[in-house]
Design a protein around this motif. Structure first.
Motif, mmCIF file in Angstrom:
data_model
loop_
_atom_site.group_PDB
_atom_site.id
_atom_site.type_symbol
_atom_site.label_atom_id
_atom_site.label_comp_id
_atom_site.label_asym_id
_atom_site.label_seq_id
_atom_site.Cartn_x
_atom_site.Cartn_y
_atom_site.Cartn_z
ATOM 1 N N LYS A 16 15.560 38.136 51.517
ATOM 2 C CA LYS A 16 15.513 36.691 51.810
ATOM 3 C C LYS A 16 16.543 36.298 52.867
ATOM 4 O O LYS A 16 16.247 35.579 53.823
ATOM 5 C CB LYS A 16 15.769 35.915 50.511
ATOM 6 C CG LYS A 16 15.732 34.411 50.657
ATOM 7 C CD LYS A 16 14.329 33.929 50.908
ATOM 8 C CE LYS A 16 14.251 32.417 50.931
ATOM 9 N NZ LYS A 16 12.895 31.951 51.239
ATOM 10 N N GLY A 17 17.783 36.771 52.654
ATOM 11 C CA GLY A 17 18.850 36.410 53.597
ATOM 12 C C GLY A 17 18.582 36.996 54.962
ATOM 13 O O GLY A 17 18.696 36.311 55.995
ATOM 14 N N GLY A 18 18.209 38.265 55.000
ATOM 15 C CA GLY A 18 18.007 38.973 56.274
ATOM 16 C C GLY A 18 16.883 38.388 57.092
ATOM 17 O O GLY A 18 17.014 38.165 58.298
ATOM 18 N N LYS A 19 15.756 38.092 56.412
ATOM 19 C CA LYS A 19 14.613 37.575 57.186
ATOM 20 C C LYS A 19 14.907 36.179 57.714
ATOM 21 O O LYS A 19 14.502 35.817 58.826
ATOM 22 C CB LYS A 19 13.323 37.614 56.374
ATOM 23 C CG LYS A 19 13.235 36.633 55.218
ATOM 24 C CD LYS A 19 11.956 36.836 54.408
ATOM 25 C CE LYS A 19 11.938 35.947 53.182
ATOM 26 N NZ LYS A 19 10.842 36.255 52.256
ATOM 27 N N THR A 20 15.652 35.406 56.932
ATOM 28 C CA THR A 20 15.958 34.033 57.357
ATOM 29 C C THR A 20 16.860 34.055 58.590
ATOM 30 O O THR A 20 16.601 33.386 59.591
ATOM 31 C CB THR A 20 16.646 33.266 56.202
ATOM 32 O OG1 THR A 20 15.829 33.385 55.046
ATOM 33 C CG2 THR A 20 16.845 31.801 56.542
ATOM 34 N N GLY A 35 8.926 41.045 53.846
ATOM 35 C CA GLY A 35 9.167 39.785 53.124
ATOM 36 C C GLY A 35 10.125 39.965 51.965
ATOM 37 O O GLY A 35 10.600 38.998 51.387
ATOM 38 N N GLY A 36 10.413 41.244 51.588
ATOM 39 C CA GLY A 36 11.430 41.510 50.564
ATOM 40 C C GLY A 36 10.903 41.515 49.136
ATOM 41 O O GLY A 36 9.702 41.318 48.878
ATOM 42 N N ALA A 37 11.836 41.733 48.209
ATOM 43 C CA ALA A 37 11.490 41.885 46.796
ATOM 44 C C ALA A 37 10.891 40.598 46.229
ATOM 45 O O ALA A 37 9.908 40.637 45.480
ATOM 46 C CB ALA A 37 12.730 42.282 45.999
ATOM 47 N N CYS A 38 11.478 39.466 46.563
ATOM 48 C CA CYS A 38 11.099 38.208 45.915
ATOM 49 C C CYS A 38 9.598 37.948 45.985
ATOM 50 O O CYS A 38 8.952 37.709 44.971
ATOM 51 C CB CYS A 38 11.893 37.054 46.523
ATOM 52 S SG CYS A 38 11.428 35.485 45.827
ATOM 53 N N CYS A 93 10.351 37.613 42.069
ATOM 54 C CA CYS A 93 10.200 36.213 41.628
ATOM 55 C C CYS A 93 8.745 35.734 41.629
ATOM 56 O O CYS A 93 8.227 35.292 40.594
ATOM 57 C CB CYS A 93 10.988 35.251 42.525
ATOM 58 S SG CYS A 93 12.449 35.930 43.289
ATOM 59 N N ILE A 94 8.108 35.799 42.788
ATOM 60 C CA ILE A 94 6.785 35.160 42.930
ATOM 61 C C ILE A 94 5.719 35.884 42.104
ATOM 62 O O ILE A 94 5.011 35.244 41.305
ATOM 63 C CB ILE A 94 6.361 35.067 44.423
ATOM 64 C CG1 ILE A 94 7.432 34.310 45.232
ATOM 65 C CG2 ILE A 94 4.982 34.436 44.566
ATOM 66 C CD1 ILE A 94 7.623 32.868 44.877
ATOM 67 N N PRO A 95 5.584 37.211 42.251
ATOM 68 C CA PRO A 95 4.531 37.859 41.442
ATOM 69 C C PRO A 95 4.744 37.711 39.942
ATOM 70 O O PRO A 95 3.769 37.535 39.198
ATOM 71 C CB PRO A 95 4.600 39.334 41.871
ATOM 72 C CG PRO A 95 5.832 39.486 42.677
ATOM 73 C CD PRO A 95 6.204 38.153 43.199
ATOM 74 N N THR A 96 6.009 37.760 39.488
ATOM 75 C CA THR A 96 6.198 37.621 38.035
ATOM 76 C C THR A 96 5.879 36.198 37.592
ATOM 77 O O THR A 96 5.305 35.990 36.531
ATOM 78 C CB THR A 96 7.630 38.013 37.591
ATOM 79 O OG1 THR A 96 8.592 37.257 38.321
ATOM 80 C CG2 THR A 96 7.895 39.491 37.789
ATOM 81 N N LYS A 97 6.237 35.228 38.425
ATOM 82 C CA LYS A 97 5.930 33.846 38.003
ATOM 83 C C LYS A 97 4.427 33.573 38.063
ATOM 84 O O LYS A 97 3.893 32.778 37.281
ATOM 85 C CB LYS A 97 6.712 32.824 38.842
ATOM 86 C CG LYS A 97 8.086 32.521 38.250
ATOM 87 C CD LYS A 97 9.067 33.619 38.473
ATOM 88 C CE LYS A 97 9.866 34.100 37.356
ATOM 89 N NZ LYS A 97 10.791 35.184 37.698
ATOM 90 N N ALA A 98 3.728 34.230 38.986
ATOM 91 C CA ALA A 98 2.264 34.090 39.021
ATOM 92 C C ALA A 98 1.670 34.674 37.738
ATOM 93 O O ALA A 98 0.774 34.081 37.123
ATOM 94 C CB ALA A 98 1.696 34.797 40.254
ATOM 95 N N LEU A 99 2.179 35.828 37.320
ATOM 96 C CA LEU A 99 1.680 36.427 36.072
ATOM 97 C C LEU A 99 2.035 35.552 34.869
ATOM 98 O O LEU A 99 1.228 35.373 33.951
ATOM 99 C CB LEU A 99 2.266 37.830 35.880
ATOM 100 C CG LEU A 99 1.676 38.948 36.754
ATOM 101 C CD1 LEU A 99 2.377 40.269 36.456
ATOM 102 C CD2 LEU A 99 0.173 39.088 36.535
ATOM 103 N N ILE A 100 3.251 35.011 34.885
ATOM 104 C CA ILE A 100 3.668 34.138 33.774
ATOM 105 C C ILE A 100 2.731 32.927 33.698
ATOM 106 O O ILE A 100 2.287 32.532 32.618
ATOM 107 C CB ILE A 100 5.145 33.715 33.947
ATOM 108 C CG1 ILE A 100 6.066 34.913 33.657
ATOM 109 C CG2 ILE A 100 5.504 32.525 33.039
ATOM 110 C CD1 ILE A 100 7.522 34.720 34.043
ATOM 111 N N HIS A 101 2.393 32.382 34.855
ATOM 112 C CA HIS A 101 1.481 31.227 34.867
ATOM 113 C C HIS A 101 0.128 31.615 34.265
ATOM 114 O O HIS A 101 -0.443 30.869 33.452
ATOM 115 C CB HIS A 101 1.318 30.707 36.297
ATOM 116 C CG HIS A 101 0.357 29.575 36.394
ATOM 117 N ND1 HIS A 101 0.627 28.327 35.871
ATOM 118 C CD2 HIS A 101 -0.907 29.505 36.905
ATOM 119 C CE1 HIS A 101 -0.405 27.535 36.074
ATOM 120 N NE2 HIS A 101 -1.353 28.225 36.692
#
Ligand SMILES: Cc1cc2nc3c(=O)[nH]c(=O)nc-3n(C[C@H](O)[C@H](O)[C@H](O)COP(=O)(O)OP(=O)(O)OC[C@H]3O[C@@H](n4cnc5c(N)ncnc54)[C@H](O)[C@@H]3O)c2cc1C
Ligand SMILES: NC(=O)c1ccc[n+]([C@@H]2O[C@H](COP(=O)([O-])OP(=O)(O)OC[C@H]3O[C@@H](n4cnc5c(N)ncnc54)[C@H](O)[C@@H]3O)[C@@H](O)[C@H]2O)c1
Length: 451
Positions: free
Chosen positions: A13-17, A40-43, A48-56
């Motif tokens: 996240k930091g590097g790409k920004t 795009g990195g781990a997130c 973050c995003i794939p796990t929250k999509a699964l949680i949803h």
């Protein structure tokens, strides 16, 4: 030798920004990423995003039964989402004229020189400014048989495996609790084993108890020392010592979630004279500069809190150093909130009650179960009035020292409490503020009114 103004190792996240910002400011930037699956990195790809999509998806399923086909469909739609995000992230840098994307594993050959290797190919490059943003990797415990592969998973491989009928999770921290909540909602039987007396052992007892209570049907084995993990074609067996007795729990998948350590093994930092801390993080000062001037470390790799928004904030500090007045530092950070995405979520900021007492504050504690908060209709509207709100207040100054919020929308409300803490807004002011009705935030009127 290819020469750049800036080389970024790892697409976090930091590097790409910062890569985009510096390229737009006219710098010639190389961004080096070891895996095309990780642009795009781990997130966005595995965390973050794939796990929250699964949680949803898990939350959207009213049934409680074991349904591997539903899970497979959820994984498929999650993969489509992350694929799209990866493409967007790739284009955000690759489409900039000043950015060169280099595929491969980077390592230092000197303080300002790198070699990038991809299979048989290698490329040497140099840059005046080098930004290390390589993230973190899961800790492998010193437990017999604890090797990833087969039925023994990291948080990443488990997301792609078939839905386990019985999942055993070793570690009741961020990942352990989020995955226990999610997989139990997908219909798996879940067991969590932790060496501490309770999951989320750094939290106050009452808070940890309420969070555990959200995880319907999950079995917690605490105060346990795992001594051996083995697997056969049919199952995995986790042997542990509890109350001085050896016990075994079997499952068809094991998740090891015992923390993550900075990803520095591949970098050959010693060759460049870059110092590391005892847990392998790049040693940095408050401006995130390493022991080699011009070499910075951002995100999980510098040993700070492991959250995407911290990596993003690291990029603000380093950008300010390179393009601005260089005053921003990580010493400016206060009241960093975090959330574990259980159902409903558990969000926290600042000190726990125990920590505040230990620090010598004279405190007042405002605490209520969500079901008992009359002026908080939102959880009742959505049909989930579980959880609690607990706010720790300095009795002398009326400033908020910390908060634990467990309820629908807690991941949003915590940002308000954190902002109040940063800007020294008192508990009384938060109590007497006008909030939207019906919302979850308005609970602060009532809960803070109890002290
Ligand atoms: C399951 C899970 C869920 C999470 N959920 C959340 C959440 O909801 N919210 C939150 O804020 N945080 C969450 N986190 C934490 C968050 O994902 C990390 O803190 C964040 O992604 C770290 O980003 P980073 O900038 O340090 O680098 P990363 O995003 O980790 O990127 C590092 C990149 O460097 C590459 N790399 C490594 N070594 C080399 C090398 N030698 N050469 C080239 N490339 C290399 C890697 O392939 C990777 O793409 C979660 C973590 C996990 C594991
Ligand atoms: N929602 C989010 O923001 C989010 C989600 C997932 C991960 N993360 C990040 O990822 C990091 C890593 O998460 P994690 O869950 O792997 O680590 P963690 O540090 O949060 O939890 C590790 C757990 O393992 C337990 N433990 C340690 N050694 C043990 C042993 N030998 N046997 C049994 N239990 C043991 C600890 O008591 C602790 O409960 C987090 O610190 C967090 O920063 C964030």
């Amino acid at each position: 030798m290819n020469t750049f103004d800036v080389a970024v190792i790892g697409w976090g996240k930091g590097g790409k920004t910062i890569a985009g910002t510096l390229a737009r400011a006219g710098k010639r930037v190389a961004i080096i990423e070891q895996s095309a699956e990780m642009y795009g990195g781990a997130c966005i790809n595995v965390a973050c995003i794939p796990t929250k999509a699964l949680i949803h998806s898990a939350q959207s399923r009213p049934e409680k039964d074991y349904d591997p086909e539903y899970f497979a469909r959820a994984v498929d739609s999650r993969n489509k989402l992350t694929g799209k995000m990866r493409d967007v992230n790739y284009a955000m840098l690759a489409d900039l004229g000043n950015v060169v994307v280099i595929d491969g594993v980077a390592r230092f050959t000197g303080p300002k020189t790198l070699v990038v290797e991809a299979g048989e190919d290698s490329l040497e490059l140099s840059a005046e400014t080098i930004l290390i943003n390589t993230g973190s990797v899961p800790v492998i415990p010193d437990i017999e048989g604890a090797e990833f592969g087969g039925r023994i998973h990291t948080s990443i491989t488990l997301q792609q495996a078939p839905l386990p009928e019985h999942l055993v999770i070793v570690g009741g921290g961020y990942i352990g609790i989020e995955f226990a909540s999610m997989f139990s909602q997908f219909g798996s039987q879940v067991t969590v084993i932790d060496k501490n007396p309770r999951p989320l052992h750094r939290e106050d007892h009452d808070v940890s108890q309420v969070v555990s209570g959200l995880l319907d049907g999950v079995r917690f084995i605490t105060d346990a020392t795992v001594i051996r993990i083995s697997q056969t074609q049919d199952c995995a067996a986790i042997q542990y010592v509890w109350n001085e007795q050896e016990q075994t729990v079997r499952g068809d998948a094991v998740l090891i979630a015992l923390g993550r350590r900075p990803a520095t093994d591949s970098l050959d930092l010693a060759t460049a004279g870059i110092k590391t801390t005892k847990n392998g993080a790049v040693e940095v000062n408050e401006y995130l500069e390493s022991s080699v001037p011009g070499v910075y470390a951002l995100g999980d790799v510098n040993g700070g809190p492991q959250f995407t928004y911290i990596s993003l904030d690291d990029s603000r500090i380093v950008t300010d150093r390179i393009l601005g007045d260089g005053l921003r530092s990580r010493n400016d950070r206060q009241a960093i909130p975090s959330t574990i995405f259980t159902t409903p979520p558990f969000a926290k900021v600042g000190l726990t009650e125990a920590e505040a007492e230990k620090a010598g504050y004279s405190i007042k504690v405002a605490s209520k179960n969500v079901a008992d908060i009359k002026a908080m209709p939102k959880p009742k509207i959505v049909g989930d009035p579980r959880g609690m709100i607990k706010v720790i207040v300095d009795a002398d100054s009326d400033l908020i020292l910390g908060a634990a919020l467990i309820h629908i929308d807690a991941q949003e409300v915590i940002n308000l409490v954190a902002l109040a803490m940063r800007h020294k807004i008192t508990a009384s002011e938060l109590r007497d503020t006008i909030y939207i009705h019906p919302s979850s935030t308005e609970a602060l009127n009532e809960v803070l009114g109890t002290i």
